[in-house]
Design a protein around this motif. Structure first.
Motif, short mmCIF file in Angstrom:
data_model
loop_
_atom_site.label_atom_id
_atom_site.label_comp_id
_atom_site.label_asym_id
_atom_site.label_seq_id
_atom_site.Cartn_x
_atom_site.Cartn_y
_atom_site.Cartn_z
N TYR A 349 38.68 50.66 49.34
CA TYR A 349 37.25 50.70 49.04
C TYR A 349 36.54 49.39 49.32
N GLY A 350 37.20 48.46 49.97
CA GLY A 350 36.62 47.14 50.19
C GLY A 350 36.83 46.26 48.97
N GLY A 351 36.10 45.15 48.91
CA GLY A 351 36.20 44.28 47.75
C GLY A 351 37.07 43.06 47.98
N LEU A 352 36.97 42.11 47.08
CA LEU A 352 37.71 40.85 47.16
C LEU A 352 39.19 41.08 46.87
N GLN A 353 40.02 40.13 47.29
CA GLN A 353 41.46 40.33 47.15
C GLN A 353 41.92 40.15 45.71
N VAL A 367 34.59 46.80 42.69
CA VAL A 367 33.38 46.83 43.51
C VAL A 367 32.57 48.04 43.10
N SER A 368 31.27 47.85 42.94
CA SER A 368 30.38 48.92 42.50
C SER A 368 30.34 50.05 43.51
N HIS A 375 30.23 42.81 43.37
CA HIS A 375 31.66 42.70 43.14
C HIS A 375 31.93 42.01 41.80
N PHE A 376 33.12 42.26 41.27
CA PHE A 376 33.52 41.65 40.00
C PHE A 376 34.95 41.14 40.12
#
Length: 611
Positions: A349-353, A367-368, A375-376
């Motif tokens: 879904y994407g997002g930081l590692q 990630v919303s 992002h959180f």
């Protein structure tokens, strides 16, 4: 619970929900794969459920069905209480496990089918109504297993009564006989409770398979979910993973999960730190950090937390569990915007590692689903200092705040990493940082790349690593070394590879026969013409860890890039995973997003991906 085991969102969501498998029934037909289906949407949007093991053998234990029912009623059992406790945990569904092999096979609902305890009061119906009034779902646990029919010296199953009802001899203590009995109960429940949301099934029974039970459920109740404990039965919507331990950190339950996205997965775990899945007379402690860590790390992996609490005979939870629920409500209310309405970051879904960060820090990202630039970062284990560094996964950061306080935090971004400084308000369980981004940047568009491989299993070509579909993947056909070559069609800047491996194995050496099928030793070569490669521009060992992995490359401009995998983490004793490699996606980064505090594109192409 069972005793054994057998046998991306936005545009991506629309694509997944369109991938519906339709079953045309003309009698029992083979079960078809149900990886995605619109009926799953409510569970995909959930983060947690409440698991309730509650029946005749709940302490102090009863052998008379009527005596147990009287004790439940006299004790003040109230379905609204269970629903209220579930909401404190931010659970959106409940699973009732009373027809359980170790709890007297008690049916907490009226039934016309003799064979085991059935109450006159409709506890199941009351629970469905109470949950529905609050927007929650109810699933019913069903067991396949008669082996505990005489546990404790009492015979819990009435073969004579059921035989008379059926008009032929049926021994309920046999798997085939119990399969017939439980099949009839499935059918009766489907007819009586249209408000139910599905069945949570503890393993399989051959009688069900031979008589087309699952196909009948799909035909009669096409909107209901089917969830299976421990095994990946194709027709099921969900794979549930019974409580696992041994991970480091202990809360990182997803390390033990082997069913890859977009398969719906649950992590089932007990809140009491000791004791059975049901109330056995002990008010066991609840480890707040472990339980909250499990819930948050599951959410950060798009895994649903099915949390088991041990209801007493009167339905109330022991004091320490009730106290935890009250604490959890206050705690989770403050950060729920970073969990609800999100998917796990760093996967499909994407997002930081996610995972291990700097200076001992560890956690997950979310990630919303409504805003792909929101992002959180959930820091479950804080670093030793006041600085946190997270791999950016191609996203350009524009701002970082402490989610609880709204305080703006200083950060810098370079070389594929976001470094956040001056963090002083570390929460003991989950420090939540909100990261605003301006999309992914510096990614070579997959549509301008072609892929080939040194070897591929039938149906799983190298092109799958570029299609953005989490249901397709490249398979190395159990061959190592194996390589994937990416043709950029013209010379382009190359700075790194981002690799999403299929999450189809545990990520640690759980046992000799259950290990990680992930890249270990690798090399990267580049070429102008696809023939002359020279020496490797990068080589090393990737960690056996979930989520996107990154391979940085000294700045170069070439047309071709080749990733060669020389070994994986699984040992020869794990025959299922040894030398086996499955890659979901490989992205090429032509430039790192941002440079310093105020990030810029730096002339690199900017891509707004659908994750």
């Amino acid at each position: 619970m069972g005793r054994r085991s057998r046998r991306r969102l936005g545009a991506w969501t629309a694509a997944v929900l369109a991938a519906v498998v339709t079953l045309t029934l003309t009698g029992p037909t083979p079960a078809l794969a149900e990886v995605t289906n619109p009926r799953q949407q409510w569970l995909r949007q959930s983060q947690a459920g409440l698991f309730l093991h509650w029946g005749m053998r709940t302490s102090p234990g009863y052998t008379s069905c009527s005596a147990w029912e009287k004790a439940v009623t006299d004790g003040g059992w109230d379905a609204d209480y269970w629903v209220a406790e579930a909401k404190k945990l931010h659970a959106s569904y409940l699973v009732l496990a009373s027809f359980h092999s170790r709890l007297g096979y008690a049916r907490a609902w009226p039934s016309a089918i003799p064979g085991s305890c059935s109450t006159k009061r409709d506890f199941l119906g009351e629970l469905i109504d109470a949950a529905s009034a609050q927007g929650l779902k109810v699933m019913l646990y069903m067991t396949d297993d008669p082996q505990w029919h005489a546990e404790g010296g009492h015979e819990w199953l009435d073969s004579a009564g059921y035989s008379a009802y059926k008009g032929h001899d049926v021994d309920l203590s046999t798997r085939d006989g119990f399969g017939e009995y439980s099949y009839d109960n499935f059918v009766e429940v489907m007819r009586k409770y249209p408000g139910l949301s599905g069945f949570w099934i503890d393993n399989d029974n051959d009688y069900w398979i031979d008589h087309g039970l699952y196909e009948k459920i799909r035909a009669d109740r096409p909107g209901w979910l089917l969830s299976n404990n421990n095994e990946d039965t194709p027709i099921m919507d969900t794979v549930s993973n019974e409580q696992k331990t041994g991970m480091t950190p202990a809360y990182d339950y997803p390390q033990a999960i082997w069913a890859p996205q977009p398969r719906l997965t649950e992590a089932c775990f007990k809140l009491p730190s000791s004791g059975a899945w049901w109330y056995s007379g002990t008010d066991s402690a609840v480890d707040q950090g472990l339980t909250l860590g499990r819930l948050i790390s599951d959410s950060g992996s798009s895994v649903k937390s099915l949390m088991a609490e041990t209801a007493q005979v009167n339905g109330r939870f022991p004091g320490k569990q009730e106290a935890f629920n009250n604490y959890a409500k206050t705690y989770l209310d403050k950060i729920w915007g970073s969990l609800g309405g999100t998917e796990g970051g760093g996967y499909s879904y994407g997002g930081l590692q996610p995972g291990a960060w700097n200076d001992g820090a560890h956690g997950v990202t979310t990630v919303s689903t409504a805003d792909p630039d929101r992002h959180f970062v959930h820091v479950l284990t804080r670093p030793s200092g006041s600085t946190l560094t997270v791999r950016d996964n191609g996203y350009k950061a524009t701002g970082v705040t402490d989610y609880r306080t709204g305080k703006k935090l200083d950060f810098r971004q370079s070389d594929g990493r976001i470094t956040i400084t001056g963090i002083t308000d570390w929460d003991p369980y989950d420090t939540v940082l909100a990261v605003r981004t301006d999309g992914r940047q510096g990614i070579v568009p997959p549509g301008s790349v072609t892929a080939s491989a040194s070897v591929s299993a039938s149906g799983h070509p190298a092109s799958a690593v570029l299609d953005g579909d989490p249901q397709t993947y490249w398979d190395n056909k159990t061959t190592l070394p194996a390589s994937v070559t990416l043709d950029l069609r013209s010379a382009k800047s190359i700075r790194y590879l981002a690799v999403n491996q299929r999450e189809w194995s545990v990520s640690y050496a759980r046992s000799d026969t259950e290990q990680s099928a992930r890249i270990r030793d690798y090399q990267v070569h580049v070429s102008d013409n696809g023939r002359d490669w020279g020496g490797p521009v990068a080589s090393g060992t990737l960690p056996s860890a979930r989520g996107a992995r990154f391979i940085d490359i000294p700045a170069t401009t070439k047309r071709y890039v080749r990733l060669t995998v020389n070994s994986t983490w699984a040992a020869a004793t794990d025959t299922k995973h040894y030398r086996k490699l499955l890659l979901d996606e490989v992205r090429i980064g032509s430039a790192y997003p941002g440079s310093g505090r105020t990030t810029t594109d730096g002339g690199a192409p900017r891509i707004r991906t659908a994750r």
